[in-house]
Design a protein around this motif. Sequence first.
Motif, PDB file in Angstrom:
ATOM      1  N   THR A 207       0.963  -1.376  -0.052  1.00  0.00           N
ATOM      2  CA  THR A 207      -0.112   0.012  -0.022  1.00  0.00           C
ATOM      3  C   THR A 207       0.796   1.377  -0.092  1.00  0.00           C
ATOM      4  N   TYR A 223      -2.935  11.413  -0.505  1.00  0.00           N
ATOM      5  CA  TYR A 223      -3.897  11.314   0.830  1.00  0.00           C
ATOM      6  C   TYR A 223      -3.195  12.219   1.847  1.00  0.00           C
ATOM      7  N   HIS A 284      -9.927  -4.687   5.926  1.00  0.00           N
ATOM      8  CA  HIS A 284      -9.914  -3.281   5.497  1.00  0.00           C
ATOM      9  C   HIS A 284      -9.466  -2.574   4.215  1.00  0.00           C
ATOM     10  N   SER A 285      -8.336  -3.707   3.826  1.00  0.00           N
ATOM     11  CA  SER A 285      -7.796  -3.113   2.352  1.00  0.00           C
ATOM     12  C   SER A 285      -8.825  -3.376   1.271  1.00  0.00           C
ATOM     13  N   ARG A 287     -12.179  -3.132   1.765  1.00  0.00           N
ATOM     14  CA  ARG A 287     -13.369  -2.142   2.267  1.00  0.00           C
ATOM     15  C   ARG A 287     -12.729  -0.782   1.681  1.00  0.00           C
ATOM     16  N   ASN A 288     -11.450  -0.494   1.756  1.00  0.00           N
ATOM     17  CA  ASN A 288     -11.031   0.934   1.143  1.00  0.00           C
ATOM     18  C   ASN A 288     -11.318   0.731  -0.463  1.00  0.00           C
ATOM     19  N   GLN A 289     -11.011  -0.398  -0.834  1.00  0.00           N
ATOM     20  CA  GLN A 289     -10.938  -0.600  -2.595  1.00  0.00           C
ATOM     21  C   GLN A 289     -12.633  -0.478  -3.023  1.00  0.00           C
ATOM     22  N   LYS A 292     -13.478   3.421  -2.823  1.00  0.00           N
ATOM     23  CA  LYS A 292     -12.912   3.991  -3.846  1.00  0.00           C
ATOM     24  C   LYS A 292     -13.908   3.941  -5.182  1.00  0.00           C
ATOM     25  N   ASN A 305     -18.668   7.472   4.233  1.00  0.00           N
ATOM     26  CA  ASN A 305     -17.827   7.537   5.310  1.00  0.00           C
ATOM     27  C   ASN A 305     -18.387   6.912   6.712  1.00  0.00           C
ATOM     28  N   TYR A 308     -17.075   3.583   6.162  1.00  0.00           N
ATOM     29  CA  TYR A 308     -15.646   3.535   6.515  1.00  0.00           C
ATOM     30  C   TYR A 308     -15.224   3.399   8.042  1.00  0.00           C
TER      31      TYR A 308
END
Length: 325
Positions: A207, A223, A284-285, A287-289, A292, A305, A308
């Motif tokens: 990452t 970021y 978590h990775s 979920r981040n994608q 996006k 959010n 998130y």
Amino acid sequence: MTTRVGVSVILPLVDELRHEYLDQILENLASQEPPAPGYSLEVIAVCTPAQQSESKDQRRITASTSTSTSSVLTAGGRVAGDYLRTDPTIRRVHEHRVVTHTVVCSARNRAQRLNIGIAHASGEVLVLHHPATLLPARFALRDVFQCVTGTLAASSSASSSPSFSSSLSSSASSSFSSQLEQSPTATARWGCFRHTFDHDHWLLRFTSWYSNWMRVPRYRITYFDHCPFADRLALLDVPVPELDIFEDTAWSREMNHRYGAPRLLDTHCVTSARRFLAAGVYWHSLRNQLLKIGYSLGLPPAILNILYESREQINVKYPRDRDGL
């Protein structure tokens, strides 16, 4: 001898003593060298009180008071002493020797807190400090100031991409390095530090590698955990979009449109991996994608959010009647 403010660090906070990084951040800032001879550091802590953060009152600063060590600006009609007694985070930053101003406001998200700090900053260069990130030790603010004022000889051309795996070709790494080469006398209106996490895991290493060698130099997106910086006039011209999430992406795109590519410094800031560890690195990775993708499809940032933060309300404090979302 009168000094001018060279760098203003804006630190957006909400109930940060829940986590372990606030004291480390303050000590890290206290240990930084001055930006340049004759220039000083200004640290502005912009705090949303934990007890007031559910209020829908979005009024900005309406009253102020001060002490011998820092200034406290308050919003919403309460006196500063109330906040110092009831909010441990506000009390901690207000009492710390490195904090120049403690701004207490009813901002509902991190972007609004950053913009309030920008409005109060007097430095030539402003650093948007992530509340779970440590700057490089000692010379970070000197490097930032010199980068923007044009006196930092860029060393990007001497660096090479760190290998994430042996399958990466040296030619690919060289092409990344060539994108970062800058003239020693060139100035940058904005930029950021390289990124790393405080926990060792192959996916976290990837990452950070992707951020340092793809997202910033190729896509020109930084970021906020890279602790971006810019000259004050540029930030007054391009304030942070007041979104609940992906505000850094939207801000980067506008900065790139108006002022060109960001300068990526060679030194690394260190971000807490606590959210990855709490939820699980892989989940978590993923979920981040997914978030996006949702952002690119135009889903409302407030809804993204909430997904998130998983109702932990880290950067945004929603009214309780929204908890069911």
